[in-house]
Scaffold this motif. Sequence first.
Motif, PDB file in Angstrom:
ATOM      1  N   ARG A 279     -23.871   3.051 -25.027  1.00  0.00           N
ATOM      2  CA  ARG A 279     -24.690   3.894 -24.161  1.00  0.00           C
ATOM      3  C   ARG A 279     -23.876   4.558 -23.051  1.00  0.00           C
ATOM      4  NH1 ARG A 279     -27.936  -0.522 -20.566  1.00  0.00           N
ATOM      5  NH2 ARG A 279     -29.173   1.301 -20.075  1.00  0.00           N
ATOM      6  N   TYR A 280     -22.709   4.011 -22.753  1.00  0.00           N
ATOM      7  CA  TYR A 280     -21.907   4.609 -21.686  1.00  0.00           C
ATOM      8  C   TYR A 280     -20.795   5.503 -22.226  1.00  0.00           C
ATOM      9  CZ  TYR A 280     -24.222   0.845 -19.139  1.00  0.00           C
ATOM     10  OH  TYR A 280     -25.164   0.001 -18.604  1.00  0.00           O
TER      11      TYR A 280
ATOM     12  N   MET B 192       0.829  -1.214   0.000  1.00  0.00           N
ATOM     13  CA  MET B 192       0.000   0.000   0.000  1.00  0.00           C
ATOM     14  C   MET B 192       0.854   1.250   0.000  1.00  0.00           C
ATOM     15  SD  MET B 192      -3.161  -0.599   2.532  1.00  0.00           S
ATOM     16  CE  MET B 192      -4.142   0.675   1.802  1.00  0.00           C
TER      17      MET B 192
ATOM     18  N   ALA C  76     -15.196  10.665 -19.973  1.00  0.00           N
ATOM     19  CA  ALA C  76     -14.798  11.583 -18.911  1.00  0.00           C
ATOM     20  C   ALA C  76     -13.630  11.019 -18.105  1.00  0.00           C
ATOM     21  CB  ALA C  76     -15.978  11.866 -17.984  1.00  0.00           C
ATOM     22  N   TYR C  77     -13.450   9.713 -18.199  1.00  0.00           N
ATOM     23  CA  TYR C  77     -12.366   9.084 -17.433  1.00  0.00           C
ATOM     24  C   TYR C  77     -11.029   9.123 -18.184  1.00  0.00           C
ATOM     25  CZ  TYR C  77     -15.824   7.277 -14.135  1.00  0.00           C
ATOM     26  OH  TYR C  77     -16.809   7.168 -13.188  1.00  0.00           O
TER      27      TYR C  77
ATOM     28  N   ILE D  95     -19.729  -2.731 -16.721  1.00  0.00           N
ATOM     29  CA  ILE D  95     -20.654  -1.593 -16.712  1.00  0.00           C
ATOM     30  C   ILE D  95     -20.116  -0.612 -15.693  1.00  0.00           C
ATOM     31  CG2 ILE D  95     -23.026  -0.856 -16.373  1.00  0.00           C
ATOM     32  CD1 ILE D  95     -23.799  -3.667 -17.316  1.00  0.00           C
ATOM     33  N   GLY D  96     -19.125   0.116 -16.129  1.00  0.00           N
ATOM     34  CA  GLY D  96     -18.472   1.041 -15.227  1.00  0.00           C
ATOM     35  C   GLY D  96     -17.042   1.239 -15.668  1.00  0.00           C
ATOM     36  N   VAL D  97     -16.230   1.585 -14.719  1.00  0.00           N
ATOM     37  CA  VAL D  97     -14.829   1.836 -14.982  1.00  0.00           C
ATOM     38  C   VAL D  97     -14.058   1.251 -13.818  1.00  0.00           C
ATOM     39  CG1 VAL D  97     -13.093   3.647 -15.048  1.00  0.00           C
ATOM     40  CG2 VAL D  97     -15.192   3.938 -16.326  1.00  0.00           C
ATOM     41  N   GLU D  98     -12.935   0.601 -14.140  1.00  0.00           N
ATOM     42  CA  GLU D  98     -12.205  -0.073 -13.093  1.00  0.00           C
ATOM     43  C   GLU D  98     -10.726   0.129 -13.342  1.00  0.00           C
ATOM     44  OE1 GLU D  98     -13.361  -4.127 -12.965  1.00  0.00           O
ATOM     45  OE2 GLU D  98     -11.955  -4.637 -11.364  1.00  0.00           O
ATOM     46  N   PHE D  99      -9.978   0.309 -12.291  1.00  0.00           N
ATOM     47  CA  PHE D  99      -8.546   0.369 -12.567  1.00  0.00           C
ATOM     48  C   PHE D  99      -7.766  -0.587 -11.694  1.00  0.00           C
ATOM     49  CE2 PHE D  99      -6.357   2.454  -9.126  1.00  0.00           C
ATOM     50  CZ  PHE D  99      -7.261   3.331  -8.550  1.00  0.00           C
TER      51      PHE D  99
ATOM     52  N   ILE E  15     -20.066   8.987 -20.741  1.00  0.00           N
ATOM     53  CA  ILE E  15     -19.498   9.074 -19.394  1.00  0.00           C
ATOM     54  C   ILE E  15     -18.101   8.451 -19.333  1.00  0.00           C
ATOM     55  CG2 ILE E  15     -20.759   7.016 -18.598  1.00  0.00           C
ATOM     56  CD1 ILE E  15     -20.852   8.487 -15.874  1.00  0.00           C
ATOM     57  N   THR E  16     -17.860   7.369 -20.067  1.00  0.00           N
ATOM     58  CA  THR E  16     -16.530   6.768 -19.971  1.00  0.00           C
ATOM     59  C   THR E  16     -15.453   7.722 -20.481  1.00  0.00           C
ATOM     60  OG1 THR E  16     -16.938   5.636 -22.047  1.00  0.00           O
ATOM     61  CG2 THR E  16     -17.165   4.331 -20.050  1.00  0.00           C
TER      62      THR E  16
END
Lengths: 200, 689
Positions: free
Chosen positions: A70-71, A1, A77-78, A42-46, A74-75
Motif C-alpha cells: 500500500r505504500y 555532526m 518517490a524516495y 511505516i515510512g522511510v528512515e535513513f 510513495i516509497t
Amino acid sequence: MGDASYDYLFKVVLIGDSGVGKSNMLSRFTRNEFNLESKSTIGVEFATRSIQVENKTIKAQIWDTAGQERYRAITSAYYRGAVGALLVYDIAKHATYVNVLRWLKELRNKSDLRHLRAVPTDEAKLFSQENGLSFIETSALDASNVEGAFQTILTEIYKIVSQKQLEADPALSHRPGQGSSIEITPSANDGGQKQDGKCC
Amino acid sequence: MGLMANKGAVGIRLRYRDTPLTFVNSHLAAFVQNTAQRNAQYRDTAEQLLFPYGPPGSATAAAAARGAEAWTPNLNPEAVKVGEGWSVWESEVLVWFGDLNYRLDLPRADVDRMIGNKEYDLLLGFDQLRVQQEHDLAFEGFAEAPISFAPTFKFDVGTHNYDTSEKQRVPSWTDRILYMGLRDDAVRAVERYTSHPEVVMSDHKPVSAMLSLSVYNVLQEKRREVHEEIVAELEQYDGDELPDVKLAPSPSIDFDEIRYDEPVKREIEVVNVGTVVAPWAFVVKPGTSSLTPPWLVVTPASGLVLPGARQTITLTIHVTSSSGADALSFPMSTSAADIADLLVLSLRGKDLFLSVSARAWTPTVFGARLPHLVRLASPIRETNLEQRVRIAQVVAAADKGAPAGPDGDDVPRSAVPLVLHNLVGFLAEHALDVPGLFAMPGDDELVRLARECLDTGSDFPLDRFLATASTTATADHDEAPHEPHHAEVADAVAALDALEADIGAISLSSPSLPSRPSSPHLRTSAGRSNGARLGASDDGEPDHLGLHSLAACTLGFLASLAEPVVCWSAYERALGCEDRDEAYRVVRELPEAHANALLYILAFLRVLLNETADLEEREARRDRLAVIFSTVLLRAPPPSSSATTGSAPPAPPSSTVDPTTVPRRKKTFVLLLLRDQEAPSATSGGKVR
C-alpha cells in the motif's frame, strides 16, 4: 555532526517485501544493533555510516523503506537521487524471492539512474546468475555478511563513479549523488540455512 | 475644510497581568466613495503605529532592543515593522474600533425600508467593511460580534431621525468595534455589542462592546525553574542522535461513513520514543502540492515533542462543495470515490506515513455540479457507483468538447435537476402565500431532513413541513383537510409547466423537465386530506417553519453547487449588465444545465411575485428576492483556476469590478432578470422571454 570529512556521499535504498529484514540490516550496519521485535516500517528512515574504500572515505546514506504494497507509490518517490539499491528477500519465504523481479521493475521505472546505467540489466542478470557475483546471503541477527553486502555495493558504486570521473573531467569530481546503479541479482541457489535475510 | 486634520488614529498598549493588550481607535476617511482611502489609512496605521519598548534607557527598552525580551505574542507575524517599538500586532488581543466610516452601498430608500424591517443581516451584505474584509482588502482576520442594532450614522443632531438634509446620506454602520485574539479563547465572549440611540448630541450614535478576555499570569519563579530544567534537559541529549517517534495508537486512521458538511474528528498521538527532542511536521507528499487532501484538516501541522512525551494531533474530515464533494459523489473512477490518503510526517532522518481513510462516502446532490445533476434520473442514493462514474465521465467528455459520438453522451438528462424540481414544486404548491418566503430562516433540523429527503428520494413528510411547531403535537388528531388556494396552485402548476416550452426555446437541445415519480405535489390540486394543516403560532398567524425550512434548503442547495448557477466564466459579464436584454444574453450563453436551472428559478420567483397584489409591495419583494438570490446564484470564481470546473477557466483575478460594488451589481443582475418585459402587464407568470 556536519562532517565534511568524506570524499563521497552515496545514497543507497533498501527495498524488498515487507518483513524480510530491511530495517534490521540497516540497524546492524549503522548501529550494530538487532531488534527481535522489530515492527513493520511505516515510512522511510535513513541512517549513515562511513567506510573506507581504496583510501577514500565513503559516507553511505542508507534509506530503509516501507515494504508494504500500500505504500509502494510513495516509497518509490524516495528512490530519487539514489545511486544504489539493495534488494532484500527472505530465504525462508519463497514469495519474497519471486517478488524480486517486481522490485527490479519498480526500480527501473522510478529511479533516475537509467541514463547513467553502466551495465545492461540482462547482462548483469546473466552475469550474476552465472558467476554468483554480488549475491550475498546475510543475517542481520548474527551479523554475518551484512557488512560484506554493504561493502560490496558501496565498492561497486565507487568503482563506477571513479571510472566515470576518469572518463569525464576529473576536475568535476567529488560531487556526491553522481553515480550509477549496479544490478545485484540473486543466483538460483535459494536453499541457505540462515533464518533471516538474504541480500541480493 | 480641515478634512485631513480631523482623521487619524490613537492607540494604547497595556499589559494586564502578563497579557499584552492593544486598543486602536481610528477615524478613517469619510464619504461613500472613499473606501480605497479608508483601506489605505487602515494599512498605514497598522504599519506605522508603534509603541515604545519602554522609557528611553530603561531595562525593558534595552532588553527589547537586544531581542532578549520574553516571548511576545504576534497576531500577524508576516507584518513588516518600519521602526522600533511594539507593533499593534504584538499583542494577545487587538481591539480596533472607531468611526471607520465604511458605508452601505445601497440607495437610501432600500436601506430605510430594510432598517424598518430590521433586516440587518441582509443589509450587512452591502456593508463596505464586510466586503473589504471578505476580499482581504482591509481588517482581514478581525472578528466582530453580530450586529443587532440599527445603523449609527447619520442622524440629525438632537433627534432620532436619519439625515433629512438635502444630502440624504445613506444610513450606515460607520461605528464599529472589531477584535482579534491570538488564541481561539483569547476573546472568550462578547458580552454585549450595542449602540446607544438615546444619545442625540452627535450625528453618530455611540457604540459600545464588552469583551470578556482570558489573560495569563506568569509565575516568574516557576517560569525560571522550568526554563532551567528544559535547558538542562536539552543539553543532555547528544546532538548526533536522531529523533524517533511513533504514532499511537497506530499509523492508520479510519473514519466511518462521511456525510456532506458534517465534520468528523479523530485524534492520534505523536509519541517520542527516542532520546532526543523530536521536531516534526507534516510535509508535502512527493508528487502533490498540498499537505493534505482538500477534505482533511490536521491541527497542528507541526510540533515538537520531548523524549517520553506525547502530542495530540486532531484530524478532521469535512467535505463541502469547496473540498471536493462533487468529485466524491460523481467520481471519475470507482477508486476515485474512496476517501483515502497518505500523509507524510517528517522528522530529521525519518518520514512516517499516516494513512487516513473513511469507510464510505454518502453521496449527495449537495455540492455537486449541475451538469451531473441533470443526468441523475433517480434519487442519488438509489444510484450505484458505476452509474455516477458514468455520469462523471460523460460530463467530463462533454466539457472537453467531445462530440456526442458512438460512446458519447448516452446518459439521458432532464432540463433541471430532479431535486430542484421537487423543492420548487413543493413550494409552488404549498408556499406561494407564505409571507417572507426565502427571507426567513429555517429550522436546522428540518433543513437537514429536507436534504436527506432530496438525496433518498422520499417525499417531504407533510406532518413535518406543513405543520408548525405549535400544532405538530395535535396534527395526528386533526383531520381537518388543508384547504389550499386551488386557483393559485393551479396557476403555479400551469406556469411551471409552461416553462417547458420556454426552456426548449432557449436551449436548442433541451430535454424535458424531469418526471416526478415520487413527488405528486405539483399535479395534485384540490383538497387533499393530508392529516396536517397549516399550523398557527400563538398569535394566530401561521409560522410556516417547515416551508421556510424548505425555502432555506433550496437556497442552501443553490449555494452549495460546485459551480454556481451563473458559471464562473459568466460572472464578470453578469456583474456588468445594465439592462434586461443584456442580462438575458448572459443567461443564453450559459451552459445548458445552468441556463435551464436559472430560468426555472426565475419563473418560480415570478409566480411568487405575482402573489403580491399590491404593486408597491411587489416591487419591494422583487427587490428583496433579488438580494437574496443574487448571493446564491452568483459567486466569485475561486482565486486559483484549479477549481473543479468544467466550463471555461474562471476569469483572472485582475477583475475590473470595484469590489465594493459587487453586492449591488449582483443584485442588479437578478433584478433585471426578474423584471417584466412590458412593465404593466405582469400577469403571465411563467413568461421568461
